[in-house]
Scaffold this active site. Structure first.
Site, PDB file in Angstrom:
ATOM      1  N   VAL A   5       0.840  -1.204  -0.184  1.00 26.42           N
ATOM      2  CA  VAL A   5      -0.173   0.145   0.063  1.00 26.42           C
ATOM      3  C   VAL A   5       0.778   1.209  -0.061  1.00 26.42           C
ATOM      4  O   VAL A   5       0.785   2.179  -0.634  1.00 26.42           O
ATOM      5  CB  VAL A   5      -0.828   0.067   1.247  1.00 26.42           C
ATOM      6  CG1 VAL A   5      -1.763   1.371   1.055  1.00 26.42           C
ATOM      7  CG2 VAL A   5      -1.781  -1.111   1.136  1.00 26.42           C
ATOM      8  N   GLY A   6       2.060   1.213   0.719  1.00 19.97           N
ATOM      9  CA  GLY A   6       2.939   2.312   0.894  1.00 19.97           C
ATOM     10  C   GLY A   6       3.683   2.566  -0.039  1.00 19.97           C
ATOM     11  O   GLY A   6       3.982   1.659  -1.175  1.00 19.97           O
ATOM     12  N   GLY A  38     -10.066   5.842   8.715  1.00 18.45           N
ATOM     13  CA  GLY A  38     -10.598   5.516   7.325  1.00 18.45           C
ATOM     14  C   GLY A  38     -11.102   4.221   7.274  1.00 18.45           C
ATOM     15  O   GLY A  38     -11.451   3.735   8.160  1.00 18.45           O
ATOM     16  N   ARG A  39     -10.741   3.444   5.980  1.00 18.41           N
ATOM     17  CA  ARG A  39     -11.389   2.077   5.821  1.00 18.41           C
ATOM     18  C   ARG A  39     -10.907   1.263   6.873  1.00 18.41           C
ATOM     19  O   ARG A  39     -11.762   0.513   7.599  1.00 18.41           O
ATOM     20  CB  ARG A  39     -10.852   1.410   4.582  1.00 18.41           C
ATOM     21  CG  ARG A  39     -11.254   2.168   3.293  1.00 18.41           C
ATOM     22  CD  ARG A  39     -10.886   1.457   2.223  1.00 18.41           C
ATOM     23  NE  ARG A  39     -10.777   2.200   0.989  1.00 18.41           N
ATOM     24  CZ  ARG A  39      -9.817   2.813   0.641  1.00 18.41           C
ATOM     25  NH1 ARG A  39      -8.628   2.955   1.175  1.00 18.41           N
ATOM     26  NH2 ARG A  39      -9.805   3.584  -0.683  1.00 18.41           N
ATOM     27  N   ARG A  72      -6.437  13.104   9.435  1.00 15.80           N
ATOM     28  CA  ARG A  72      -6.298  13.660   8.368  1.00 15.80           C
ATOM     29  C   ARG A  72      -7.105  13.289   7.096  1.00 15.80           C
ATOM     30  O   ARG A  72      -7.675  12.490   7.381  1.00 15.80           O
ATOM     31  CB  ARG A  72      -4.815  13.962   7.935  1.00 15.80           C
ATOM     32  CG  ARG A  72      -3.747  14.362   8.793  1.00 15.80           C
ATOM     33  CD  ARG A  72      -2.325  13.879   8.885  1.00 15.80           C
ATOM     34  NE  ARG A  72      -1.964  14.231   7.240  1.00 15.80           N
ATOM     35  CZ  ARG A  72      -1.998  15.490   6.533  1.00 15.80           C
ATOM     36  NH1 ARG A  72      -2.225  16.577   7.389  1.00 15.80           N
ATOM     37  NH2 ARG A  72      -1.763  15.340   5.329  1.00 15.80           N
ATOM     38  N   ARG A 128       1.227   3.309  11.508  1.00 16.41           N
ATOM     39  CA  ARG A 128       2.735   3.518  11.223  1.00 16.41           C
ATOM     40  C   ARG A 128       3.494   3.821  12.367  1.00 16.41           C
ATOM     41  O   ARG A 128       2.991   4.616  13.389  1.00 16.41           O
ATOM     42  CB  ARG A 128       2.792   4.975  10.245  1.00 16.41           C
ATOM     43  CG  ARG A 128       2.314   4.583   8.751  1.00 16.41           C
ATOM     44  CD  ARG A 128       3.300   3.902   8.368  1.00 16.41           C
ATOM     45  NE  ARG A 128       2.838   3.495   6.829  1.00 16.41           N
ATOM     46  CZ  ARG A 128       2.196   2.473   6.518  1.00 16.41           C
ATOM     47  NH1 ARG A 128       1.793   1.617   7.409  1.00 16.41           N
ATOM     48  NH2 ARG A 128       1.862   2.154   5.204  1.00 16.41           N
ATOM     49  N   ASP A 155       1.913  -3.392  16.360  1.00 18.92           N
ATOM     50  CA  ASP A 155       2.513  -4.237  15.209  1.00 18.92           C
ATOM     51  C   ASP A 155       3.457  -3.419  14.253  1.00 18.92           C
ATOM     52  O   ASP A 155       4.273  -4.022  13.647  1.00 18.92           O
ATOM     53  CB  ASP A 155       1.152  -4.221  14.256  1.00 18.92           C
ATOM     54  CG  ASP A 155       1.447  -4.971  13.045  1.00 18.92           C
ATOM     55  OD1 ASP A 155       2.370  -6.238  13.240  1.00 18.92           O
ATOM     56  OD2 ASP A 155       0.940  -4.805  11.945  1.00 18.92           O
ATOM     57  N   HIS A 178       5.149  -6.442  12.618  1.00 16.20           N
ATOM     58  CA  HIS A 178       4.688  -5.787  11.335  1.00 16.20           C
ATOM     59  C   HIS A 178       3.918  -7.189  10.572  1.00 16.20           C
ATOM     60  O   HIS A 178       4.099  -7.220   9.264  1.00 16.20           O
ATOM     61  CB  HIS A 178       5.607  -5.242  10.663  1.00 16.20           C
ATOM     62  CG  HIS A 178       4.830  -4.109   9.576  1.00 16.20           C
ATOM     63  ND1 HIS A 178       5.603  -2.869   9.285  1.00 16.20           N
ATOM     64  CD2 HIS A 178       3.622  -4.077   9.066  1.00 16.20           C
ATOM     65  CE1 HIS A 178       4.603  -2.105   8.480  1.00 16.20           C
ATOM     66  NE2 HIS A 178       3.556  -2.921   8.363  1.00 16.20           N
ATOM     67  N   ILE A 179       2.973  -7.671  11.059  1.00 16.49           N
ATOM     68  CA  ILE A 179       2.164  -8.890  10.541  1.00 16.49           C
ATOM     69  C   ILE A 179       0.783  -8.533  10.265  1.00 16.49           C
ATOM     70  O   ILE A 179      -0.026  -9.307   9.943  1.00 16.49           O
ATOM     71  CB  ILE A 179       2.238  -9.963  11.381  1.00 16.49           C
ATOM     72  CG1 ILE A 179       1.624  -9.841  12.731  1.00 16.49           C
ATOM     73  CG2 ILE A 179       3.467 -10.412  11.438  1.00 16.49           C
ATOM     74  CD1 ILE A 179       1.397 -11.180  13.438  1.00 16.49           C
TER      75      ILE A 179
END
Lengths: 361, 361
Positions: free
Chosen positions: B96-97, B183-184, B206, B276, B300, B325-326
């Site tokens: 995504v990033g 968001g989502r 934001r 993040r 995470d 980060h899973i």
């Protein structure tokens, strides 16, 4: 609260000259203690240490008591009742389980029994969802990697740490959840799983988990499920993506989940036991994980607990997440259980209606 | 799939005489590879090892390529584009990033960029719920007790291992969930929490998390919530029982959760970061946990990952649960991400519509 032996002693002494009913509290109930200590109509005898009371202390102090508040550790048997004498009217346990209480004897001697059902439903359902997620998401391995400081050395690749996803996706649109035992906790667990996109529900079990097609139709419509069905043990094993063990213990359910059952399960399925340890054959489960008959397991209750050493076959399985029987361990729920146990005790002692009285069958 | 250097060499050689467009695949995409290998209309060059490709290999092999499939590890900059030459039409990242891609340069050179948004929403929402439960239920301590073999020695008492309960109860009937970024993923996380009895929702952030009263009213009515409100950062800190950090990274959100924010939080609150790492000041969070400003944390993503050693201040905090980060690490989601990246690549190479093309702002 009295927590020195002097205070205990004075409490014990006071009842000798008191006309107030004597009640024995076998445990420091922490933040719930003020509910008891503030009462002036009872003659309280409290074990003040932050541990289980000794049997000798209990046998000595229960003499002439009208009520006693116990936990799972205290055996309520003929010896204890004889020590109490004919004054004893009520035993209140801060637990749902009553295996430590000789119920037929209680009925025979006309002693009322209070317990704490229902109040822990939500806490155990929360933990059941947590363990289902952890078992699927490789949490044991992932957590240990960070804890051991090995994250920097780790060779990441696109499918590292992947496991089966609990929630459905557009490319993977169906999930079957199985309940071995589908009472209050099972149904509260199911409710929590609905937004994850669960589509099919199978259940089996005893008494409260008997087929109930009206209830099942209502559940199916309410949650917009494809199916809610009573099923054979065989079908439960073969079709469940996530299987929750939530049935009572005892001989009737002993090792219901054994190697025969586990061999039928799907290779990407996960098993969660927040019910009773004896329902699952731990050695068979360890084999199932090691030989990849199933994907993972999340365990809150385990046969032989708490005598579980670091070399127990399930503790050694990387895809088995085990927590030490903390199903109901939240401030809110333990406070509710302690409050319920105290309310049962007081009502029983004063001859009123107990909020949760166990009626002998 | 070709995984020996001979196979790679022959693949490289074949494009010299082929009229088919050359595409470079920087990673072994595991179970998704057949989607590429079965294509006869592309001249594939695949890094066959189960690791990130070397920069030297990429610079050499990208010469004359029409498309390249990258991951977060591959810097897509002027050097790479120059090495590719004027044939390059599309860069497809399985992420995504896009911090690793020089987007202004891509726009300038008219090179299309594909990415993989949306498909990981459900997996990250699942993990967010898991971490919220784990952070409240003392999972780090409970799990370690069993793993270390100390369960038998443990001195149980009625409030051992207790933490704040995620779900509401009749004696504790309200919960406020805060979203820093709504968001989502935030909304998918909220949907999962509804059956836990959540009553109030606060959010800030934001762009996509701007106030939207029509949407909020719809959410409130749909889920029968007492309130869904845009709130100040101050109010988010003061009122949230569970706070989810799900905002994008970058300068604008750097250390938005700092010691000032954390000091305002409730002593029984938990913080979950699946957004993040840079949004949360890790040192301040460690202090907040050590000094009991808040109850627990589920992490995470962490600033400086994966260079996180065992003596990192958060790794040492018993009430901080960290996974490496899973968030999107499930078979279903990573397969969807790989498929999306491949579909973007092929469409870009053949001049068709890319399922998820990043349009330069």
């Amino acid at each position: 609260m009295p927590n020195s032996s002097n205070q205990r002693l004075s409490s014990v002494m006071s009842h000798l000259t008191s006309s107030k009913p004597k009640v024995v509290i076998c445990r420091n109930l922490g933040p719930a203690m003020p509910l008891l200590m503030d009462r002036t109509d009872l003659d309280l005898v409290v074990w003040g240490e932050d541990s289980a009371c000794t049997r000798a202390w209990l046998l000595e102090n229960i003499k002439g008591a009208t009520g006693v508040l116990v936990l799972l550790q205290e055996m309520v048997d003929a010896e204890l009742l004889d020590a109490a004498g004919p004054s004893l009217r009520v035993v209140s346990t801060m637990s749902v389980g009553t295996d430590h209480i000789d119920l037929p004897l209680m009925a025979k001697r006309n002693i009322r029994v209070g317990y704490t059902p229902d109040v822990l439903t939500e806490a155990v359902a929360d933990l059941s969802v947590m363990l289902a997620l952890m078992a699927g998401r490789n949490d044991g391995v992932a957590y240990s990697l960070v804890k051991s400081g090995d994250w920097p050395k780790f060779n990441w690749s696109p499918f590292t740490f992947c496991g089966p996803q609990l929630s459905t996706t557009s490319s993977s649109p169906s999930r079957t959840v199985g309940f071995l035992g589908f009472g209050r906790i099972g149904q509260a667990t199911l409710a929590r799983l609905i937004p994850f996109g669960i589509t099919h529900v199978l259940y089996t079990g005893r008494s409260t988990s008997a087929p109930d097609s009206a209830r099942d139709t209502a559940l199916r419509e309410k949650h917009r499920l494809a199916a809610v069905e009573h099923a054979s043990l065989d079908r439960l094993a073969r079709e469940s993506d996530i299987l929750f063990v939530l049935t009572p213990g005892g001989q009737d359910t002993y090792h219901l989940v054994d190697s025969v059952f586990l061999r039928k399960m799907k290779p990407l399925s996960v098993l969660v036991n927040t019910g009773r340890g004896t329902v699952v054959d731990a050695d068979a489960l360890a084999t199932a994980l090691r030989e990849k008959w199933i994907w993972g397991a999340g365990i809150d209750v385990l046969e032989g607990e708490p005598r579980i050493s670091a070399d127990h076959p399930l503790v050694k399985e990387p895809r088995c997440v085990i927590v030490p029987h903390i199903g109901s361990a939240t401030f809110q729920t333990r406070m509710d259980m302690a409050t319920r146990a105290i309310d049962n005790l007081v009502a029983g002692v004063l001859g009123g209606n107990m909020p949760a009285e166990l009626v002998a069958k």
